[in-house]
Motif scaffolding. Structure first.
Motif, PDB file in Angstrom:
ATOM      1  N   SER A 175       0.806  -1.223   0.000  1.00 23.38           N
ATOM      2  CA  SER A 175       0.000   0.000   0.000  1.00 23.38           C
ATOM      3  C   SER A 175       0.838   1.272   0.000  1.00 23.38           C
ATOM      4  O   SER A 175       0.295   2.363   0.218  1.00 23.38           O
ATOM      5  CB  SER A 175      -0.918  -0.002   1.225  1.00 23.38           C
ATOM      6  OG  SER A 175      -0.149  -0.034   2.425  1.00 23.38           O
ATOM      7  N   HIS A 176       2.150   1.166  -0.247  1.00 25.31           N
ATOM      8  CA  HIS A 176       2.994   2.370  -0.222  1.00 25.31           C
ATOM      9  C   HIS A 176       4.223   2.166  -1.093  1.00 25.31           C
ATOM     10  O   HIS A 176       5.150   1.439  -0.721  1.00 25.31           O
ATOM     11  CB  HIS A 176       3.416   2.657   1.229  1.00 25.31           C
ATOM     12  CG  HIS A 176       4.174   3.938   1.418  1.00 25.31           C
ATOM     13  ND1 HIS A 176       3.900   4.821   2.450  1.00 25.31           N
ATOM     14  CD2 HIS A 176       5.202   4.500   0.741  1.00 25.31           C
ATOM     15  CE1 HIS A 176       4.714   5.859   2.381  1.00 25.31           C
ATOM     16  NE2 HIS A 176       5.530   5.687   1.356  1.00 25.31           N
ATOM     17  N   SER A 177       4.224   2.798  -2.281  1.00 21.27           N
ATOM     18  CA  SER A 177       5.428   2.739  -3.115  1.00 21.27           C
ATOM     19  C   SER A 177       5.551   4.009  -3.952  1.00 21.27           C
ATOM     20  O   SER A 177       4.570   4.699  -4.210  1.00 21.27           O
ATOM     21  CB  SER A 177       5.406   1.512  -4.031  1.00 21.27           C
ATOM     22  OG  SER A 177       4.672   1.768  -5.206  1.00 21.27           O
ATOM     23  N   HIS A 178       6.771   4.285  -4.353  1.00 22.17           N
ATOM     24  CA  HIS A 178       7.082   5.460  -5.188  1.00 22.17           C
ATOM     25  C   HIS A 178       7.791   4.953  -6.437  1.00 22.17           C
ATOM     26  O   HIS A 178       9.012   5.004  -6.516  1.00 22.17           O
ATOM     27  CB  HIS A 178       8.036   6.419  -4.453  1.00 22.17           C
ATOM     28  CG  HIS A 178       7.613   6.860  -3.089  1.00 22.17           C
ATOM     29  ND1 HIS A 178       7.225   8.155  -2.815  1.00 22.17           N
ATOM     30  CD2 HIS A 178       7.544   6.206  -1.905  1.00 22.17           C
ATOM     31  CE1 HIS A 178       6.940   8.280  -1.528  1.00 22.17           C
ATOM     32  NE2 HIS A 178       7.123   7.115  -0.944  1.00 22.17           N
ATOM     33  N   LEU A 179       7.043   4.412  -7.380  1.00 20.54           N
ATOM     34  CA  LEU A 179       7.702   3.747  -8.516  1.00 20.54           C
ATOM     35  C   LEU A 179       8.002   4.664  -9.691  1.00 20.54           C
ATOM     36  O   LEU A 179       8.745   4.277 -10.589  1.00 20.54           O
ATOM     37  CB  LEU A 179       6.839   2.591  -9.032  1.00 20.54           C
ATOM     38  CG  LEU A 179       6.537   1.437  -8.080  1.00 20.54           C
ATOM     39  CD1 LEU A 179       5.956   0.264  -8.863  1.00 20.54           C
ATOM     40  CD2 LEU A 179       7.749   0.997  -7.294  1.00 20.54           C
ATOM     41  N   ILE A 205      -0.913   9.879   4.799  1.00 17.49           N
ATOM     42  CA  ILE A 205       0.141  10.819   5.222  1.00 17.49           C
ATOM     43  C   ILE A 205       1.450  10.078   5.501  1.00 17.49           C
ATOM     44  O   ILE A 205       1.440   9.017   6.131  1.00 17.49           O
ATOM     45  CB  ILE A 205      -0.265  11.570   6.521  1.00 17.49           C
ATOM     46  CG1 ILE A 205      -1.627  12.248   6.359  1.00 17.49           C
ATOM     47  CG2 ILE A 205       0.793  12.603   6.895  1.00 17.49           C
ATOM     48  CD1 ILE A 205      -2.013  13.131   7.533  1.00 17.49           C
ATOM     49  N   HIS A 206       2.567  10.660   5.030  1.00 20.69           N
ATOM     50  CA  HIS A 206       3.885  10.249   5.513  1.00 20.69           C
ATOM     51  C   HIS A 206       4.064  10.917   6.881  1.00 20.69           C
ATOM     52  O   HIS A 206       4.232  12.137   6.954  1.00 20.69           O
ATOM     53  CB  HIS A 206       4.987  10.756   4.585  1.00 20.69           C
ATOM     54  CG  HIS A 206       5.160   9.961   3.322  1.00 20.69           C
ATOM     55  ND1 HIS A 206       4.232   9.928   2.318  1.00 20.69           N
ATOM     56  CD2 HIS A 206       6.191   9.167   2.918  1.00 20.69           C
ATOM     57  CE1 HIS A 206       4.682   9.143   1.332  1.00 20.69           C
ATOM     58  NE2 HIS A 206       5.869   8.675   1.676  1.00 20.69           N
ATOM     59  N   ALA A 207       4.030  10.127   7.937  1.00 22.89           N
ATOM     60  CA  ALA A 207       3.956  10.699   9.291  1.00 22.89           C
ATOM     61  C   ALA A 207       5.016  10.120  10.214  1.00 22.89           C
ATOM     62  O   ALA A 207       5.246   8.909  10.231  1.00 22.89           O
ATOM     63  CB  ALA A 207       2.578  10.430   9.875  1.00 22.89           C
ATOM     64  N   ASP A 255       1.625   6.623   7.472  1.00 17.72           N
ATOM     65  CA  ASP A 255       2.694   5.760   6.994  1.00 17.72           C
ATOM     66  C   ASP A 255       4.048   6.137   7.594  1.00 17.72           C
ATOM     67  O   ASP A 255       4.363   7.327   7.694  1.00 17.72           O
ATOM     68  CB  ASP A 255       2.766   5.836   5.471  1.00 17.72           C
ATOM     69  CG  ASP A 255       1.493   5.297   4.807  1.00 17.72           C
ATOM     70  OD1 ASP A 255       0.397   5.659   5.262  1.00 17.72           O
ATOM     71  OD2 ASP A 255       1.614   4.522   3.856  1.00 17.72           O
ATOM     72  N   HIS A 256       4.830   5.121   7.917  1.00 19.94           N
ATOM     73  CA  HIS A 256       6.114   5.162   8.613  1.00 19.94           C
ATOM     74  C   HIS A 256       5.880   4.920  10.107  1.00 19.94           C
ATOM     75  O   HIS A 256       6.236   3.884  10.619  1.00 19.94           O
ATOM     76  CB  HIS A 256       6.909   6.455   8.390  1.00 19.94           C
ATOM     77  CG  HIS A 256       7.568   6.504   7.049  1.00 19.94           C
ATOM     78  ND1 HIS A 256       8.619   5.698   6.706  1.00 19.94           N
ATOM     79  CD2 HIS A 256       7.314   7.259   5.961  1.00 19.94           C
ATOM     80  CE1 HIS A 256       8.986   5.953   5.447  1.00 19.94           C
ATOM     81  NE2 HIS A 256       8.196   6.890   4.978  1.00 19.94           N
ATOM     82  N   CYS A 257       5.356   5.920  10.850  1.00 19.24           N
ATOM     83  CA  CYS A 257       5.064   5.731  12.286  1.00 19.24           C
ATOM     84  C   CYS A 257       6.291   5.226  13.043  1.00 19.24           C
ATOM     85  O   CYS A 257       6.190   4.351  13.911  1.00 19.24           O
ATOM     86  CB  CYS A 257       3.915   4.751  12.493  1.00 19.24           C
ATOM     87  SG  CYS A 257       2.334   5.364  11.882  1.00 19.24           S
ATOM     88  N   THR A 307       6.367  -1.720   1.268  1.00 20.11           N
ATOM     89  CA  THR A 307       7.798  -1.636   0.927  1.00 20.11           C
ATOM     90  C   THR A 307       8.355  -0.221   0.952  1.00 20.11           C
ATOM     91  O   THR A 307       9.551  -0.035   1.139  1.00 20.11           O
ATOM     92  CB  THR A 307       8.071  -2.190  -0.481  1.00 20.11           C
ATOM     93  OG1 THR A 307       7.358  -1.393  -1.442  1.00 20.11           O
ATOM     94  CG2 THR A 307       7.677  -3.654  -0.593  1.00 20.11           C
ATOM     95  N   ASP A 308       7.516   0.806   0.657  1.00 23.65           N
ATOM     96  CA  ASP A 308       8.028   2.170   0.461  1.00 23.65           C
ATOM     97  C   ASP A 308       9.020   2.209  -0.698  1.00 23.65           C
ATOM     98  O   ASP A 308       9.943   3.032  -0.706  1.00 23.65           O
ATOM     99  CB  ASP A 308       8.692   2.697   1.739  1.00 23.65           C
ATOM    100  CG  ASP A 308       8.963   4.200   1.706  1.00 23.65           C
ATOM    101  OD1 ASP A 308       8.356   4.903   0.866  1.00 23.65           O
ATOM    102  OD2 ASP A 308       9.797   4.677   2.504  1.00 23.65           O
ATOM    103  N   CYS A 309       8.880   1.312  -1.671  1.00 21.18           N
ATOM    104  CA  CYS A 309       9.886   1.230  -2.729  1.00 21.18           C
ATOM    105  C   CYS A 309      10.144   2.607  -3.346  1.00 21.18           C
ATOM    106  O   CYS A 309       9.246   3.254  -3.879  1.00 21.18           O
ATOM    107  CB  CYS A 309       9.450   0.251  -3.811  1.00 21.18           C
ATOM    108  SG  CYS A 309      10.686   0.089  -5.116  1.00 21.18           S
TER     109      CYS A 309
END
Ligand code: ZN
Length: 389
Positions: A69-73, A227-229, A250-252, A301-303
């Motif tokens: 649910s979190h990637s930057h491709l 949110i990137h938090a 996200d992150h936490c 993954t936060d890829c």
């Protein structure tokens, strides 16, 4: 569309406790039938009905496809030298994002598309059947819009992250950049099919007021909020996520007791991205405290080319178990059903009747091997939307 019988499943992880034993809803010696892209039947292998096609799992474990649910491709270039420098002792500040922005703006659409395809296929081969993809390396109206158009070719879960960092040409003019994001850039993102809006709420990126302004305008325009938090510091991001009923914080990584309580009492999922802590040599997020408090946890993954250049959900599961005190069952649940919750999806992340036909066959008798055998390519077969990949 042809129906598919998957049979001789030694261990079927339904990821729904109502459908089997324990929190993962496990069934042994099971079979399932996918018809018209949905799971139509689940039962004992001995009772399996006929279908147009047959996949014999030969006693192996079968899981729902992973939900990342979190990637930057959508980007160009890589940052291997930055990684090497960091492993040599330099701290991670997030500043390298601007390096990727330069490379992404210089790339043409076909180069961006080729890179997304390569990474999406890499993830799929490891069992990721749903992948959220963010923009955020364009940071101009035209470059954010084309990033989202390219992302939309690969996923319906696309996220507008114009508020990733303030680009160099807006240095010391953050208010002006926020106005651009909330105005023409958001309009372009909507036309490009974005489903979500996201902000990097962090010191050096966007503060609470700017983040709230951007996310509120995005929500009013019909986009879901994430949110990137609290990645680098114990900031306001998590509280803002809960305040705005975001689907996910996200992150936490750096959480106060009040942050944990707020997440536990909300519908906001805590999405943990241990690849980022691994690749920046940082402390891992407090998964145990979140789960014990009752928060819903996802793993993703936060890829991205800077702080977590991995597409591997099995790697994230192994990290979560080894480094974050999660049990193998909790980690698998977070990588499937948790990811679905972070995307507010009910049709994926589990294998029960009616679920989308997304599954993974492992070269292992149990899901436990995902953590027990780290770094080993255990995914042998992937079924995506009812079809063998
Ligand atoms: Zn991210």
């Amino acid at each position: 569309m042809r129906s598919l019988l998957v049979t001789n499943i030694g261990e079927l992880v339904t990821a729904d406790p109502a459908w089997g034993e324990g929190p993962l809803g496990i069934r042994h010696n099971a079979a399932l039938v996918i018809d018209d892209r949905r799971v139509e039947w689940i039962g004992r292998a001995a009772d399996a009905p006929a279908a147009d096609a047959r996949l014999d799992a030969d006693g192996a474990a079968v899981l729902p496809g992973f939900v990342d649910s979190h990637s930057h491709l959508v980007f160009a270039g890589d940052r291997a030298p930055e990684f090497a420098a960091r492993m040599g002792g330099q701290p991670y500040t997030g500043g390298g994002i601007r390096t990727t922005v330069g490379a992404t703006r210089a790339a043409d659409d076909e180069q961006l598309r080729t890179n997304v395809a390569r990474l999406r296929n890499e993830a799929l081969r490891q069992g990721t059947t749903t992948m959220e993809i963010k923009s955020g390396y364009g940071l101009s109206v035209a470059d954010e819009a084309r990033s989202l158009r390219v992302a939309r070719e690969f996923s319906v879960e696309t996220t507008f992250l114009g508020a990733h960092v303030v680009p160099a040409e807006y240095a010391d003019r953050t208010d002006d950049y926020v106005s651009l994001v909330c105005g023409p850039m958001l309009t372009a993102a909507r036309s490009a099919g974005a489903r979500w809006i996201d902000v990097f709420c962090e010191r050096g990126a966007f503060d609470a007021d700017h983040s709230r302004a951007i996310l509120t305008v995005g929500a009013d325009a019909g986009l879901g909020v994430r949110i990137h938090a609290n990645q680098l510091t114990e900031g306001p991001g998590v509280q803002l996520a809960v305040e705005l009923n975001a689907a996910s914080a996200d992150h936490c990584t750096h959480l106060s007791a009040a942050d944990i309580a707020a997440l536990a009492g909300s519908a906001t999922v805590a999405t943990l991205l241990p690849g980022a802590e691994f690749s920046t040599r940082s402390p891992y997020p407090p998964a145990r405290a979140l789960i014990d408090a009752g928060a819903t946890v996802a793993l993703a993954t936060d890829c991205n080319p800077g702080s977590s250049y991995t597409t591997s959900m099995p790697f994230c599961i192994a990290l979560a178990v080894r480094e974050m005190a999660m049990t193998p069952a909790e980690a698998v649940l977070a990588a499937t059903r948790g990811g679905a919750a972070a995307l507010r999806r009910r049709d994926i992340g589990h294998l029960t009747v009616g679920a989308r036909g997304d599954l993974v066959v492992l070269d292992a008798p149990s899901y436990v091997h995902l953590a027990y055998r780290p770094g080993v390519p255990l995914t042998t077969t992937v079924v995506l939307n009812g079809e063998l990949v």
